[in-house]
Design an enzyme around this catalytic site. Structure first.
Site, PDB file in Angstrom:
ATOM      1  N   GLU A 105      21.615  11.957 -11.511  1.00  0.00           N
ATOM      2  CA  GLU A 105      21.907  11.391 -12.821  1.00  0.00           C
ATOM      3  C   GLU A 105      23.234  11.882 -13.414  1.00  0.00           C
ATOM      4  O   GLU A 105      23.412  11.876 -14.630  1.00  0.00           O
ATOM      5  CB  GLU A 105      20.759  11.702 -13.790  1.00  0.00           C
ATOM      6  CG  GLU A 105      19.480  10.967 -13.438  1.00  0.00           C
ATOM      7  CD  GLU A 105      18.530  10.891 -14.616  1.00  0.00           C
ATOM      8  OE1 GLU A 105      18.282   9.788 -15.103  1.00  0.00           O
ATOM      9  OE2 GLU A 105      18.041  11.952 -15.052  1.00  0.00           O
ATOM     10  N   HIS A 124      21.738  16.664 -20.828  1.00  0.00           N
ATOM     11  CA  HIS A 124      20.662  15.684 -20.615  1.00  0.00           C
ATOM     12  C   HIS A 124      19.342  16.434 -20.488  1.00  0.00           C
ATOM     13  O   HIS A 124      19.226  17.363 -19.692  1.00  0.00           O
ATOM     14  CB  HIS A 124      20.930  14.863 -19.352  1.00  0.00           C
ATOM     15  CG  HIS A 124      19.737  14.056 -18.924  1.00  0.00           C
ATOM     16  ND1 HIS A 124      19.077  13.189 -19.778  1.00  0.00           N
ATOM     17  CD2 HIS A 124      19.058  13.989 -17.750  1.00  0.00           C
ATOM     18  CE1 HIS A 124      18.065  12.629 -19.144  1.00  0.00           C
ATOM     19  NE2 HIS A 124      18.025  13.106 -17.913  1.00  0.00           N
ATOM     20  N   HIS A 126      14.765  16.206 -20.763  1.00  0.00           N
ATOM     21  CA  HIS A 126      13.504  15.456 -20.828  1.00  0.00           C
ATOM     22  C   HIS A 126      12.632  16.177 -21.862  1.00  0.00           C
ATOM     23  O   HIS A 126      11.452  16.391 -21.635  1.00  0.00           O
ATOM     24  CB  HIS A 126      12.787  15.457 -19.477  1.00  0.00           C
ATOM     25  CG  HIS A 126      13.594  14.888 -18.338  1.00  0.00           C
ATOM     26  ND1 HIS A 126      13.264  15.084 -17.029  1.00  0.00           N
ATOM     27  CD2 HIS A 126      14.713  14.110 -18.339  1.00  0.00           C
ATOM     28  CE1 HIS A 126      14.147  14.454 -16.247  1.00  0.00           C
ATOM     29  NE2 HIS A 126      15.041  13.871 -17.021  1.00  0.00           N
ATOM     30  N   HIS A 194      11.955   8.701 -21.060  1.00  0.00           N
ATOM     31  CA  HIS A 194      12.747   9.560 -20.179  1.00  0.00           C
ATOM     32  C   HIS A 194      13.206  10.855 -20.869  1.00  0.00           C
ATOM     33  O   HIS A 194      12.819  11.943 -20.454  1.00  0.00           O
ATOM     34  CB  HIS A 194      13.957   8.752 -19.698  1.00  0.00           C
ATOM     35  CG  HIS A 194      14.809   9.432 -18.681  1.00  0.00           C
ATOM     36  ND1 HIS A 194      15.613   8.746 -17.809  1.00  0.00           N
ATOM     37  CD2 HIS A 194      15.021  10.746 -18.424  1.00  0.00           C
ATOM     38  CE1 HIS A 194      16.256   9.607 -17.030  1.00  0.00           C
ATOM     39  NE2 HIS A 194      15.915  10.825 -17.391  1.00  0.00           N
TER      40      HIS A 194
HETATM   41 MN    MN Z   1      16.630  12.569 -16.400  1.00  0.00          MN
END
Ligand code: MN
Length: 265
Positions: A105, A124, A126, A194
């Site tokens: 990602e 990033h 979760h 996500h």
């Molecule tokens: Mn992810």
């Protein structure tokens, strides 16, 4: 061995040592040491607080080359060391992979750096607190001053909108581009089912925002659970409080750094 031969051997060794030192300096210079250290600290801090688990990543734009960014090879954030930091171009290609595996990602990062010249770091996550707001009709809004940056807006990006039913991952530049477009000029974009991506003018700010996005989400869920109308921070309060937060950021950063320093690098 004669005295002359010994001297010659010592001289050769001296040249070798000097050469290695020079090469070492050159390698260190190719990556900004302070930024690398911040990526390591930020990764470990967010793992420590449960904002990142086995997944998620912290990156920084290369201060020496705005068309490159730095991020760890593919491994859990709690395990990131300075030796794991790699360099990528804005198409997500590793500059010199040296056989290391990279995050699938990474396009979250590359496309945001492309779209937002002001952004110097991307996180990033979760983060569990945030997930409900990625699938709910209730917007994530600031319930306390540390999360004031949320007052500017928290868009929700839905991969299904343009790409149909996928594995939910930002696995190429095309998908990353739509995520960056959804982020717009905001500090955080939520990703349906996500997680989120938080950005900032430095690693410290992006990490701060990723952390307080999660804290705010948990607190907002509690405030909603209490019932009645929730009295959120206004846009003007958000703008003022955010400016102060950015000024005192080093206090919390130094505390976080101290907490993870004991773990070694
Ligand atoms: Mn992810």
């Amino acid at each position: 061995m004669t005295g002359r031969a010994r001297l010659a051997r010592q001289a050769r060794r001296g040249v070798l040592v000097a050469l290695c030192a020079l090469l070492g300096v050159a390698e260190a210079r190719s990556q900004d040491a302070a930024v690398v250290e911040d990526i390591v600290t930020g990764s470990r801090v967010l793992a420590e607080f449960g904002v990142l688990d086995g997944f998620g990543h912290v990156s920084a734009r290369d201060p020496a080359n705005p068309n490159h960014f730095l991020m760890a090879r593919s491994l859990a954030p709690a395990l990131v060391t300075s030796g794991d930091i790699m360099e990528f171009d804005l198409d997500g290609n590793a500059v010199d992979a040296k056989g290391r595996s990279v995050f699938l990602e990474r396009f979250i990062h590359s496309e945001i750096y492309k779209a937002r010249p002001d952004v110097m770091a991307v996180v990033h996550t979760h983060s569990p607190g945030v997930i409900p707001f990625t699938v709910s009709q209730v917007a994530l809004r600031p319930v306390f001053h540390n999360a004031a940056f949320l007052a500017a807006g928290t868009p929700v990006w839905d991969i299904r909108k343009e790409f149909g039913e996928t594995d939910m991952l930002v696995r190429n530049a095309e998908i990353g581009r739509t995520l960056a477009a959804a982020l717009g000029d905001k500090a955080v974009v939520l990703m349906r089912g996500h997680g989120d991506a938080a950005v900032g003018p430095s690693v410290k700010v992006a990490v701060f925002r990723a952390y307080y996005t999660d804290v705010n989400a948990r607190l907002q869920s509690q405030a909603i659970a209490l019932g009645g109308e929730v009295n959120y921070l206004t846009a003007a309060e958000g703008a003022k409080a955010d400016a102060i937060n950015l000024q005192v950021l080093d206090r919390v950063w130094n505390l976080w750094k101290m907490r993870v320093a004991a773990q070694g690098k």
